[in-house]
Design a protein around this motif. Structure first.
Motif, PDB file in Angstrom:
ATOM      1  N   ARG A 145     -74.683 -43.832 -66.186  1.00 54.20           N
ATOM      2  CA  ARG A 145     -73.625 -44.778 -66.584  1.00 54.20           C
ATOM      3  C   ARG A 145     -73.664 -46.043 -65.723  1.00 54.20           C
ATOM      4  O   ARG A 145     -73.540 -47.157 -66.236  1.00 54.20           O
ATOM      5  CB  ARG A 145     -72.251 -44.123 -66.493  1.00 54.20           C
TER       6      ARG A 145
ATOM      7  N   THR B 110     -74.564 -49.766 -67.052  1.00 53.78           N
ATOM      8  CA  THR B 110     -73.661 -50.893 -66.808  1.00 53.78           C
ATOM      9  C   THR B 110     -74.417 -52.047 -66.173  1.00 53.78           C
ATOM     10  O   THR B 110     -74.249 -53.213 -66.560  1.00 53.78           O
ATOM     11  CB  THR B 110     -72.483 -50.458 -65.907  1.00 53.78           C
TER      12      THR B 110
ATOM     13  N   VAL C 266     -76.496 -53.739 -68.783  1.00 56.94           N
ATOM     14  CA  VAL C 266     -75.686 -54.618 -69.638  1.00 56.94           C
ATOM     15  C   VAL C 266     -75.469 -55.951 -68.944  1.00 56.94           C
ATOM     16  O   VAL C 266     -75.623 -57.016 -69.543  1.00 56.94           O
ATOM     17  CB  VAL C 266     -74.321 -53.957 -69.980  1.00 56.94           C
TER      18      VAL C 266
ATOM     19  N   TRP D  81     -80.729 -48.923 -78.493  1.00 55.14           N
ATOM     20  CA  TRP D  81     -79.386 -49.151 -77.955  1.00 55.14           C
ATOM     21  C   TRP D  81     -79.034 -50.634 -78.053  1.00 55.14           C
ATOM     22  O   TRP D  81     -79.848 -51.508 -77.768  1.00 55.14           O
ATOM     23  CB  TRP D  81     -79.351 -48.668 -76.500  1.00 55.14           C
TER      24      TRP D  81
ATOM     25  N   GLU E  18     -74.706 -52.807 -75.163  1.00 55.03           N
ATOM     26  CA  GLU E  18     -73.329 -53.217 -74.898  1.00 55.03           C
ATOM     27  C   GLU E  18     -72.424 -52.060 -74.490  1.00 55.03           C
ATOM     28  O   GLU E  18     -71.604 -52.199 -73.602  1.00 55.03           O
ATOM     29  CB  GLU E  18     -72.753 -53.888 -76.149  1.00 55.03           C
ATOM     30  N   ASP E  19     -72.563 -50.926 -75.156  1.00 60.05           N
ATOM     31  CA  ASP E  19     -71.642 -49.812 -74.949  1.00 60.05           C
ATOM     32  C   ASP E  19     -72.386 -48.631 -74.328  1.00 60.05           C
ATOM     33  O   ASP E  19     -73.337 -48.109 -74.920  1.00 60.05           O
ATOM     34  CB  ASP E  19     -71.020 -49.409 -76.293  1.00 60.05           C
TER      35      ASP E  19
ATOM     36  N   ASP F  92     -71.327 -45.578 -73.855  1.00 60.69           N
ATOM     37  CA  ASP F  92     -71.148 -44.357 -74.636  1.00 60.69           C
ATOM     38  C   ASP F  92     -72.125 -44.304 -75.806  1.00 60.69           C
ATOM     39  O   ASP F  92     -72.597 -43.231 -76.179  1.00 60.69           O
ATOM     40  CB  ASP F  92     -69.705 -44.243 -75.143  1.00 60.69           C
ATOM     41  N   GLU F  93     -72.422 -45.467 -76.387  1.00 59.10           N
ATOM     42  CA  GLU F  93     -73.393 -45.527 -77.479  1.00 59.10           C
ATOM     43  C   GLU F  93     -74.763 -45.050 -76.992  1.00 59.10           C
ATOM     44  O   GLU F  93     -75.479 -44.348 -77.714  1.00 59.10           O
ATOM     45  CB  GLU F  93     -73.498 -46.949 -78.030  1.00 59.10           C
TER      46      GLU F  93
END
Length: 125
Positions: free
Chosen positions: A14, A18, A21, A65, A68-69, A71-72
């Protein structure tokens, strides 16, 4: 086959996602995802996927992917692994953090209760 990612691995992915991103660099993310799996898990996945190369497999997931997200990203990883006959299991760090906070609150409440009602020892005659 089931694969379990521990809390530390999920949190690491995660954080890396991040960063990807924010910085637009997915190479580190690919490496971090790969490092989250054991050698045995990678070998088993490679036996089940068409390309037989885990790095290529993860690259396809990351390329698909949206960037952006977070969780996606996990949903894509789960879906692609499920297509290969692998069930990915993990607990979202947010849920684990909430459970830990509740446990800490319970511990604090117990400490307060003990302090409010001290046990007095009876004096012997």
């Amino acid at each position: 086959m089931e694969i379990y990612l521990d809390k530390r691995a999920v949190k690491h992915i995660r954080l890396s996602a991040t960063d990807a991103v924010e910085e637009g660099d997915t190479e580190t993310l690919r490496e971090d995802i790969i490092e989250s799996f054991t050698d045995e898990q990678i070998e088993e996945i490679e036996r089940r996927i068409d390309s037989a190369d885990f790095y290529d497999f993860i690259s396809e997931v990351v390329d698909e992917w949206s960037g952006e997200d977070v969780d996606e990203l996990f949903e894509l990883l789960e879906t692609q692994l499920a297509d290969a006959g692998v069930d990915l299991k993990y607990t979202a760090p947010e849920l684990e953090d909430e459970d830990e906070e509740e446990a800490e609150e319970d511990d604090e409440e117990e400490e307060v209760e003990e302090e409010e009602f001290p046990v007095e020892e009876e004096e012997e005659l």
